[in-house]
Design a protein around this motif. Structure first.
Motif, PDB file in Angstrom:
ATOM      1  N   UNK A   1       0.829  -1.210   0.000  1.00 46.17           N
ATOM      2  CA  UNK A   1       0.000   0.000   0.000  1.00 46.17           C
ATOM      3  C   UNK A   1       0.864   1.261   0.000  1.00 46.17           C
ATOM      4  N   UNK A   2       2.024   1.209   0.652  1.00 46.04           N
ATOM      5  CA  UNK A   2       2.891   2.395   0.730  1.00 46.04           C
ATOM      6  C   UNK A   2       3.395   2.846  -0.640  1.00 46.04           C
ATOM      7  N   UNK A   3       3.317   1.965  -1.637  1.00 44.95           N
ATOM      8  CA  UNK A   3       3.699   2.364  -2.995  1.00 44.95           C
ATOM      9  C   UNK A   3       2.837   3.514  -3.513  1.00 44.95           C
ATOM     10  N   UNK A   4       1.632   3.652  -2.950  1.00 48.38           N
ATOM     11  CA  UNK A   4       0.691   4.671  -3.407  1.00 48.38           C
ATOM     12  C   UNK A   4       0.595   5.855  -2.450  1.00 48.38           C
ATOM     13  N   UNK A   5       1.491   5.911  -1.482  1.00 48.85           N
ATOM     14  CA  UNK A   5       1.451   6.981  -0.486  1.00 48.85           C
ATOM     15  C   UNK A   5       2.503   8.054  -0.790  1.00 48.85           C
ATOM     16  N   UNK A   6       2.111   9.311  -0.633  1.00 49.06           N
ATOM     17  CA  UNK A   6       3.044  10.418  -0.856  1.00 49.06           C
ATOM     18  C   UNK A   6       4.083  10.500   0.253  1.00 49.06           C
ATOM     19  N   UNK A   7       3.671  10.267   1.471  1.00 47.02           N
ATOM     20  CA  UNK A   7       4.574  10.285   2.629  1.00 47.02           C
ATOM     21  C   UNK A   7       4.312   9.018   3.432  1.00 47.02           C
ATOM     22  N   UNK A   8       4.945   7.931   3.017  1.00 43.15           N
ATOM     23  CA  UNK A   8       4.641   6.608   3.580  1.00 43.15           C
ATOM     24  C   UNK A   8       4.923   6.538   5.070  1.00 43.15           C
ATOM     25  N   UNK A   9       6.007   7.177   5.523  1.00 42.91           N
ATOM     26  CA  UNK A   9       6.365   7.083   6.935  1.00 42.91           C
ATOM     27  C   UNK A   9       5.316   7.755   7.812  1.00 42.91           C
ATOM     28  N   UNK A  10       4.951   9.000   7.483  1.00 43.04           N
ATOM     29  CA  UNK A  10       3.964   9.727   8.292  1.00 43.04           C
ATOM     30  C   UNK A  10       2.611   9.032   8.259  1.00 43.04           C
ATOM     31  N   UNK A  11       2.214   8.544   7.087  1.00 41.79           N
ATOM     32  CA  UNK A  11       0.931   7.854   6.951  1.00 41.79           C
ATOM     33  C   UNK A  11       0.872   6.615   7.834  1.00 41.79           C
ATOM     34  N   UNK A  12       1.870   5.760   7.749  1.00 40.60           N
ATOM     35  CA  UNK A  12       1.847   4.532   8.543  1.00 40.60           C
ATOM     36  C   UNK A  12       2.022   4.814  10.027  1.00 40.60           C
ATOM     37  N   UNK A  13       2.801   5.837  10.362  1.00 42.22           N
ATOM     38  CA  UNK A  13       2.975   6.226  11.770  1.00 42.22           C
ATOM     39  C   UNK A  13       1.629   6.586  12.396  1.00 42.22           C
ATOM     40  N   UNK A  14       0.880   7.456  11.728  1.00 42.02           N
ATOM     41  CA  UNK A  14      -0.387   7.935  12.294  1.00 42.02           C
ATOM     42  C   UNK A  14      -1.465   6.857  12.258  1.00 42.02           C
ATOM     43  N   UNK A  15      -1.477   6.028  11.221  1.00 45.90           N
ATOM     44  CA  UNK A  15      -2.451   4.938  11.172  1.00 45.90           C
ATOM     45  C   UNK A  15      -2.177   3.932  12.277  1.00 45.90           C
ATOM     46  N   UNK A  16      -0.910   3.633  12.510  1.00 48.02           N
ATOM     47  CA  UNK A  16      -0.526   2.734  13.598  1.00 48.02           C
ATOM     48  C   UNK A  16      -1.027   3.270  14.940  1.00 48.02           C
ATOM     49  N   UNK A  17      -0.826   4.556  15.181  1.00 48.58           N
ATOM     50  CA  UNK A  17      -1.274   5.170  16.436  1.00 48.58           C
ATOM     51  C   UNK A  17      -2.784   5.106  16.576  1.00 48.58           C
ATOM     52  N   UNK A  18      -3.498   5.437  15.490  1.00 51.66           N
ATOM     53  CA  UNK A  18      -4.958   5.447  15.540  1.00 51.66           C
ATOM     54  C   UNK A  18      -5.519   4.061  15.842  1.00 51.66           C
ATOM     55  N   UNK A  19      -4.937   3.028  15.257  1.00 46.52           N
ATOM     56  CA  UNK A  19      -5.407   1.658  15.487  1.00 46.52           C
ATOM     57  C   UNK A  19      -5.206   1.217  16.930  1.00 46.52           C
ATOM     58  N   UNK A  20      -4.220   1.773  17.594  1.00 48.71           N
ATOM     59  CA  UNK A  20      -3.912   1.360  18.966  1.00 48.71           C
ATOM     60  C   UNK A  20      -4.821   2.023  19.998  1.00 48.71           C
ATOM     61  N   UNK A  21      -5.534   3.070  19.609  1.00 56.50           N
ATOM     62  CA  UNK A  21      -6.259   3.866  20.595  1.00 56.50           C
ATOM     63  C   UNK A  21      -7.440   3.118  21.218  1.00 56.50           C
ATOM     64  N   UNK A  22      -8.195   2.368  20.414  1.00 60.27           N
ATOM     65  CA  UNK A  22      -9.327   1.617  20.965  1.00 60.27           C
ATOM     66  C   UNK A  22      -8.861   0.591  22.005  1.00 60.27           C
ATOM     67  N   UNK A  23      -7.840  -0.224  21.710  1.00 62.47           N
ATOM     68  CA  UNK A  23      -7.357  -1.155  22.743  1.00 62.47           C
ATOM     69  C   UNK A  23      -6.897  -0.453  24.018  1.00 62.47           C
ATOM     70  N   UNK A  24      -6.192   0.675  23.889  1.00 65.70           N
ATOM     71  CA  UNK A  24      -5.728   1.401  25.059  1.00 65.70           C
ATOM     72  C   UNK A  24      -6.900   1.979  25.857  1.00 65.70           C
ATOM     73  N   UNK A  25      -7.878   2.543  25.143  1.00 65.76           N
ATOM     74  CA  UNK A  25      -9.036   3.135  25.819  1.00 65.76           C
ATOM     75  C   UNK A  25      -9.810   2.077  26.590  1.00 65.76           C
ATOM     76  N   UNK A  26     -10.011   0.911  26.000  1.00 69.64           N
ATOM     77  CA  UNK A  26     -10.768  -0.146  26.669  1.00 69.64           C
ATOM     78  C   UNK A  26     -10.026  -0.677  27.895  1.00 69.64           C
ATOM     79  N   UNK A  27      -8.702  -0.773  27.822  1.00 69.15           N
ATOM     80  CA  UNK A  27      -7.923  -1.227  28.983  1.00 69.15           C
ATOM     81  C   UNK A  27      -8.034  -0.228  30.129  1.00 69.15           C
TER      82      UNK A  27
END
Length: 478
Positions: free
Chosen positions: A350-376
């Motif tokens: 998917x990163x082949x189609x991203x303009x800024x692959x590092x920033x995109x994956x960094x923020x998506x990674x963080x967003x995905x982790x928020x629900x598990x952290x909130x529930x804990x």
């Protein structure tokens, strides 16, 4: 090594602490100078670290308390969500945490290839066809290493953790001596960089970055079934967190003392290399680049271990399909590991189609982790409100109530800071993952969803549909 031997070996508090540090000190720290400079100046950075430090410390305390008060719950993040809110939210927590770990691992490969791109132009910023191809080969090479045994990989991680912290400590020491008061003062409100908006907006813009660098604070909790003593899980969590917090804040703030904010913001990632190069010359960039590669490979190892472990334990608890609890002769959850490597490979493509692959994956990674952290955090709050496990210790209950409440408020604020874009992208990943939940229920001869669970499913699917439409119309970009 037999399965019995693999599961009876125990980790010391030192090894568990190394797992926490190894999980957090990865790609994020090497990108801090530029990522913070794009958003804010010194004042905003100080406030951001105070909020993130306090919030994540409360979250670390939550994992510490839960490890002691709920010793029967293994693979912490997932287990706490299920115990507090039911099977489907527990499944979402396990799946989201696993997906977050996989996306986070993609950032590691992007940053490594971006670092090497300064020498090999064909690697670009880590998202060229050559860079992705090399990364995919490396993903499966690590897959083979980890498949040889969890304990062997943990020992390697412990060694790598020491090796990767040293360059960061040296970076901090050099910048402390090289700090220029006039440059630091000019950067207090942002210096000559572009307008960053009000202080609240500046701090908000850094929140996903701080979440990303602190991911792994629960590392010891995930491996609680390997701990010699349950108390060691909490000690390792807090010790690892405090050391890493001091390191991250020092890297960020000292960088403001050697370059104007505008120059910091424009640095190629890993920006720590550019900062040190501006102080000591070319060898500084090489030194940090080598440290980054060691650091990132160690973090990749730790996160891949944790990702597979979460799927494995969820399957053992009959909350994921049975095929995910399959182990090989080394005691490694091999099927869960295969799924982990497959998702990492897909996100790399998917990163082949991203303009800024590092920033995109960094923020998506963080967003995905928020629900598990909130529930804990919310589960810890639930225990204190009910008084469960606190019958003979009301003073500790009051203290833990404040800790859990602050951790819950902080993680809820992070969801707000993430913004609609990354919440919709998260739904696109969560929605198809529910297929695993349906398979699990059918294996048990049960209905796929109860009525309350259908409501949660509807919200997730609606978010995924909106996200896909926004991507198709160009309103949402990666």
């Amino acid at each position: 090594m037999t399965t019995e031997t693999a599961t009876t070996r125990k980790f010391s508090v030192t090894t568990l602490t190394a797992m926490v540090v190894g999980s957090m000190v990865g790609a994020g720290v090497f990108s801090l100078p530029s990522n913070f400079a794009r958003a804010t100046g010194v004042y905003g950075a100080v406030l951001a670290w105070l909020i993130a430090g306090a919030g994540m410390l409360m979250l670390a305390f939550v994992f510490q308390r839960l490890a002691v008060r709920k010793p029967e719950l293994n693979a912490g993040v997932y287990a706490y969500a299920k115990a507090g809110f039911g099977e489907f939210p527990g499944f979402f927590s396990a799946f989201g945490y696993w997906a977050s770990a996989c996306v986070g691992n993609v950032t590691y490969w992007v940053l490594i290839k971006s670092t090497l791109g300064a020498i090999v132009p064909g690697l670009g910023e880590g998202n060229t066809l050559l860079a992705v191809g090399v990364s995919v080969i490396c993903v499966w090479a690590f897959h083979y290493l980890i498949a040889r045994g969890v304990e062997e990989a943990a020992v390697i991680n412990k060694i790598v953790t020491v090796a990767k912290v040293l360059p960061i400590v040296l970076f901090v020491m050099i910048l402390a001596f090289a700090l220029r008061a006039d440059v630091f003062t000019a950067n207090l409100w942002g210096g000559d960089g572009e307008s960053t908006g009000g202080l609240f907006e500046q701090v908000k813009a850094t929140m996903l970055v701080t979440v990303f660098v602190f991911l792994g604070v629960e590392g010891a909790s995930v491996y609680s079934r390997y701990a010699r003593r349950r108390q060691d899980v909490g000690r390792a969590t807090v010790l690892g967190f405090l050391g890493v917090l001091a390191l991250f804040a020092s890297v960020t703030l000292l960088s403001y003392g050697v370059l104007p904010r505008g120059e910091l913001a424009e640095l190629r990632q890993p920006s720590m290399a550019g900062v040190l190069e501006s102080v000591v010359g070319r060898w500084g960039m090489v030194f940090i680049s080598v440290g980054l590669i060691i650091s990132v490979l160690g973090a990749y190892l730790a996160w891949t271990l944790m990702a597979a472990e979460v799927l494995y334990v969820a399957a053992k608890d009959e909350d994921m399909p049975a095929f995910l609890k399959r182990e090989n002769v080394h005691g490694t959850p091999v099927t869960a590991l295969v799924m982990t490597s497959i998702l990492i490979t897909l996100v790399l493509l998917v990163t082949l189609f991203s303009e800024d692959a590092f920033t995109f994956t960094l923020k998506l990674c963080s967003a995905l982790s928020l629900i598990p952290y909130l529930l804990a955090a919310a589960y810890a709050l639930m225990l204190t409100v009910r008084g469960e496990t606190y019958q003979l210790d009301q003073r500790a209950r009051r203290n833990d109530l404040w800790i859990a409440a602050l951790a819950t408020v902080y993680t809820a604020f992070l969801l707000f800071a993430a913004g609609l874009k990354f919440l919709l992208l998260s739904c696109i990943i969560y929605a198809p993952g529910t297929v695993l939940f349906v398979i699990t229920r059918r294996e048990r001869g049960r209905r796929p969803f109860s009525r309350p669970e259908l409501g949660l499913l509807a919200v997730t699917v609606a978010g995924a549909i909106l996200g896909i439409i926004a991507l198709a119309t160009g309103r949402l970009t990666i």
